[in-house]
Design an enzyme around this catalytic site. Structure first.
Site, mmCIF file in Angstrom:
data_model
loop_
_atom_site.group_PDB
_atom_site.id
_atom_site.type_symbol
_atom_site.label_atom_id
_atom_site.label_comp_id
_atom_site.label_asym_id
_atom_site.label_seq_id
_atom_site.Cartn_x
_atom_site.Cartn_y
_atom_site.Cartn_z
ATOM 1 N N CYS A 69 4.018 -5.076 0.606
ATOM 2 C CA CYS A 69 4.721 -6.246 1.279
ATOM 3 C C CYS A 69 4.165 -7.896 0.779
ATOM 4 C CB CYS A 69 4.468 -6.126 2.837
ATOM 5 S SG CYS A 69 5.418 -6.990 3.758
ATOM 6 N N HIS A 85 7.300 -0.753 3.234
ATOM 7 C CA HIS A 85 6.005 0.075 3.263
ATOM 8 C C HIS A 85 6.221 1.374 3.154
ATOM 9 C CE1 HIS A 85 3.916 -3.483 5.546
ATOM 10 N NE2 HIS A 85 5.226 -3.953 5.745
ATOM 11 N N GLU A 106 3.883 3.537 3.397
ATOM 12 C CA GLU A 106 3.352 4.179 4.409
ATOM 13 C C GLU A 106 3.943 4.357 5.653
ATOM 14 O OE1 GLU A 106 2.306 -0.064 5.511
ATOM 15 O OE2 GLU A 106 2.722 0.990 3.535
#
Length: 215
Positions: A91, A197, A199
């Site tokens: 990001c 993202h 994750e």
């Protein structure tokens, strides 16, 4: 071991949880001295204890640069990347690699310099519906190591109002569309960075992290 940079912002908990799910040995970097490449870190033989570094983050470009400068991470990150050691930006960890950002100029008209590790800038989406929040189709380019074993087009989770515009198209490893077609991932040597993202992107994101970690 993987070091995760904590400079006071970012989705640090979700990143560490994702790495733990993959069984990867990771901990927060304790200070910029632990990123030493050429010097010797106190208590660590030969310099940094880390083989790879992840730089996650969210927030405002200018605020993030100020935090890096005050914490001493700014030059440490530059040295790590310039030494071509494995690095993953997430990001704003992608955006800060560039020379400047339109976000940093907001309010006073004066641009603030980024890390300047990739030529180009960060631009605001031209449409009125920003930030982009949610899943978006991401198309990988041939030869990408990050997206190896993933479908050429996969969905990842995004939340951002600005996008990166590299001057050298050769560093672009994936693209997405939101008002326009834009760069959503870069790869150059051991340097990798993504706008989305991983994750927070389910099994697809975990696979991308595995690809980057080489497991």
């Amino acid at each position: 071991m993987i070091g995760v940079i904590d400079y006071g912002a970012g989705n640090l908990g979700s990143v560490m949880n994702a790495l733990a799910r993959l069984g990867l040995d990771a901990r927060f970097v304790q200070g910029p001295e632990e990123l030493s490449v050429s010097g010797v870190t106190p208590g660590v033989r030969g310099g940094s204890p880390y083989e790879k570094i992840i730089f996650p983050g969210d927030g405002h470009f200018a605020t993030a640069m100020s935090s890096l400068r005050k914490s001493g991470y700014l030059e440490a990150i530059r040295e790590w990347v310039q030494s071509d050691k494995p690095f993953l930006g997430i990001c704003i960890g992608l955006q800060l690699l560039f020379e400047n950002s339109e976000e940093a100029a907001a309010g006073n008209g004066k641009e603030i310099q980024g890390l300047s590790l990739i030529e180009g800038g960060v631009r605001k989406f031209p449409g009125c519906k920003v930030p982009q929040i949610g899943w978006n189709r991401t198309e990988a380019r041939a030869g990408s190591k990050l997206f190896a074993s993933l479908p050429q087009a996969s969905f990842f989770y995004y939340i951002h109002s600005y996008y990166v515009a590299p001057l050298d198209d050769a560093v672009v490893s994936a693209e997405a569309e939101y008002y326009l077609r834009y760069c959503s991932a870069v790869e150059r040597g051991a340097l990798s960075a993504v706008q989305f993202h991983p994750e927070k992107s389910g099994e697809t994101g975990l696979q991308l992290l595995k690809n980057w970690a080489g497991v």
